[in-house]
Write an enzyme that holds these catalytic residues in place. Structure first.
Site, PDB file in Angstrom:
ATOM      1  CB  CYS A  85      -3.061   3.478   0.689  1.00  0.00           C
ATOM      2  SG  CYS A  85      -4.453   2.849  -0.266  1.00  0.00           S
ATOM      3  N   GLY A 210      -9.760   2.918  14.038  1.00  0.00           N
ATOM      4  CA  GLY A 210     -10.366   2.958  12.709  1.00  0.00           C
ATOM      5  C   GLY A 210     -11.704   2.252  12.687  1.00  0.00           C
ATOM      6  NE  ARG A 211     -10.295  -2.731  10.626  1.00  0.00           N
ATOM      7  CZ  ARG A 211      -9.616  -3.857  10.618  1.00  0.00           C
ATOM      8  NH1 ARG A 211      -9.952  -4.811   9.779  1.00  0.00           N
ATOM      9  NH2 ARG A 211      -8.600  -4.050  11.444  1.00  0.00           N
TER      10      ARG A 211
HETATM   11  C1  LIG Z   1     -12.772   1.336   4.578  1.00  0.00           C
HETATM   12  C2  LIG Z   1     -11.400   1.728   5.034  1.00  0.00           C
HETATM   13  C3  LIG Z   1     -10.807   2.844   4.488  1.00  0.00           C
HETATM   14  C4  LIG Z   1      -9.524   3.240   4.894  1.00  0.00           C
HETATM   15  N1  LIG Z   1      -8.975   4.362   4.369  1.00  0.00           N
HETATM   16  C5  LIG Z   1      -7.794   4.831   4.858  1.00  0.00           C
HETATM   17  C6  LIG Z   1      -7.265   6.070   4.422  1.00  0.00           C
HETATM   18  O1  LIG Z   1      -7.845   6.767   3.564  1.00  0.00           O
HETATM   19  N2  LIG Z   1      -6.091   6.481   4.960  1.00  0.00           N
HETATM   20  C7  LIG Z   1      -5.424   5.743   5.926  1.00  0.00           C
HETATM   21  O2  LIG Z   1      -4.383   6.168   6.411  1.00  0.00           O
HETATM   22  N3  LIG Z   1      -5.901   4.568   6.336  1.00  0.00           N
HETATM   23  C8  LIG Z   1      -7.071   4.102   5.838  1.00  0.00           C
HETATM   24  N4  LIG Z   1      -7.574   2.914   6.296  1.00  0.00           N
HETATM   25  C9  LIG Z   1      -6.827   2.144   7.321  1.00  0.00           C
HETATM   26  C10 LIG Z   1      -7.251   2.527   8.738  1.00  0.00           C
HETATM   27  O3  LIG Z   1      -6.973   3.887   8.973  1.00  0.00           O
HETATM   28  C11 LIG Z   1      -6.515   1.695   9.787  1.00  0.00           C
HETATM   29  O4  LIG Z   1      -5.142   1.898   9.626  1.00  0.00           O
HETATM   30  C12 LIG Z   1      -6.822   0.206   9.688  1.00  0.00           C
HETATM   31  O5  LIG Z   1      -8.184  -0.029   9.444  1.00  0.00           O
HETATM   32  C13 LIG Z   1      -6.392  -0.532  10.951  1.00  0.00           C
HETATM   33  O6  LIG Z   1      -6.949   0.060  12.097  1.00  0.00           O
HETATM   34  P1  LIG Z   1      -8.304  -0.508  12.796  1.00  0.00           P
HETATM   35  O7  LIG Z   1      -8.028  -1.949  13.174  1.00  0.00           O
HETATM   36  O8  LIG Z   1      -8.504   0.390  13.985  1.00  0.00           O
HETATM   37  O9  LIG Z   1      -9.374  -0.407  11.779  1.00  0.00           O
HETATM   38  C14 LIG Z   1      -8.829   2.486   5.879  1.00  0.00           C
HETATM   39  C15 LIG Z   1      -9.445   1.361   6.428  1.00  0.00           C
HETATM   40  C16 LIG Z   1     -10.707   0.971   6.021  1.00  0.00           C
HETATM   41  C17 LIG Z   1     -11.337  -0.248   6.629  1.00  0.00           C
END
Ligand SMILES: Cc1cc2nc3c(=O)[nH]c(=O)nc-3n(C[C@H](O)[C@H](O)[C@H](O)COP(=O)(O)O)c2cc1C
Length: 316
Positions: A85, A210-211
């Site tokens: 985080c 994720g997103r």
């Molecule tokens: C709104 C938001 C909240 C997130 N909260 C967490 C979280 O609580 N724990 C975590 O490990 N990663 C969290 N992340 C990170 C995502 O899990 C991920 O690692 C990051 O967005 C990159 O992956 P992506 O490109 O598939 O989104 C969060 C990301 C976003 C955008």
């Protein structure tokens, strides 16, 4: 994802084929102090298994105690440790990605939790380092493996990057080639083809999305099919997308028990859905003002008729 991966959203992703789910990150201190609101984040249904509860914190003894409490209360399939985080509020208390700069504390947190909850597995999620000058994901991965972590997710950005720039899949590849535990790659996966490419190019055992799941939750179904037999399935039609959006909103209204605040809480989520829709800009303007289900239904009707009109004209 904090503020996103609640029970309702997780279950929608599961319906679309997500294999493994994780809760939003939960404060170990909140659990340790038996904070009621923190406990609400632990709520999940059996259908969501295999599911992990993600904890963040920097005090090894408190993290171990919190993890034990979580196992006693809700019996998740695993506990995931958040070492990624980037948010100031978490980092300034040495939580999340701050521990990438303090490997002895990171190791003691990991070791304590592994020992406290065995045989329930402990997993971890990291970023590739604190900043561009201190990319240390391979070293951190080896430490975590040594501590008994069962699987590791690597988000290919540094803490300093936040969510900017591109995820560095070279580092994710190096990590997956350096440890024997399963490594799950994460960062910027937006399609089944992305996942297949990263799987081909690295030794990752899994992919975390994720997103992209916020705007296209059917990405899990598409990815499963593509990885299984190489076939590309059609994305949902506008009608199917609206059906999903309305169902998501209805479930949230039912959960809150009061319509207007529930729908207002959905505005940001509706914005995310709009990214995958035609007329996205107009939709965003409308979504920024909605407060009721019937308003969303009206927007859906209008949007579907706008999308269909050119087809009818073309046919004529
Ligand atoms: C709104 C938001 C909240 C997130 N909260 C967490 C979280 O609580 N724990 C975590 O490990 N990663 C969290 N992340 C990170 C995502 O899990 C991920 O690692 C990051 O967005 C990159 O992956 P992506 O490109 O598939 O989104 C969060 C990301 C976003 C955008």
């Amino acid at each position: 994802m904090a503020g996103v991966s609640d029970k309702i959203f997780r279950q929608l992703c599961k319906e679309y084929g997500a294999d493994v789910l994780t809760t939003e990150f939960v404060s170990a201190e909140g659990i340790f102090r038996r904070n009621e609101r923190t406990r609400e984040y632990l709520d999940f249904d059996e259908i969501e298994r295999p599911l992990g509860v993600q904890l963040f914190g920097a005090d090894a003894a408190h993290m171990a105690e919190a993890a034990k409490q979580v196992i006693d209360w809700v019996r998740p399939d695993f506990v995931d440790l958040n070492f990624g985080c980037p948010v100031n509020k978490v980092v300034c208390r040495n939580g999340g990605s701050a521990l990438l700069k303090d490997c002895p504390t990171l190791a003691s947190v990991a070791e304590s939790v592994v020992r406290a909850i065995a045989p329930v597995p402990t997993t971890a999620k990291i970023r590739i380092g604190w900043d561009a000058d201190s990319v240390n994901a391979v070293r951190v991965a080896k430490i975590l493996e040594e501590c008994g972590i069962s699987a590791l997710t690597v988000h290919g950005r540094t803490r300093a990057q936040g969510y900017s720039g591109a995820a560095d899949w070279n580092v994710i590849g190096e990590v997956s080639g350096s440890v024997s535990i399963p490594v799950i790659g994460n960062g910027d996966l937006t399609s089944a083809a992305d996942v297949a490419k990263r799987k081909r190019e690295t030794k990752i055992s899994g992919a975390m999305i994720g997103r992209a799941a916020m705007s296209t939750p059917w990405i899990f179904r598409e990815t499963r099919t593509y990885l299984a037999n190489g076939s590309v399935i059609n994305p949902p039609t506008p009608e199917e997308r609206w059906k999903l959006i309305l169902r998501h909103c209805e479930l949230v209204v039912r959960d809150w028990g009061v319509e207007e605040p529930a729908i207002r809480s959905m505005r940001a989520r509706l914005m995310a859905y709009s990214k995958s829709m035609p007329e996205a800009k107009r939709l965003r303007e409308k979504f920024s003002q909605v407060s009721t289900l019937s308003e969303i239904e009206a927007i859906a009707r209008e949007n579907i008729s706008q999308v269909e009109r050119p087809t009818i004209l073309a046919a004529a």
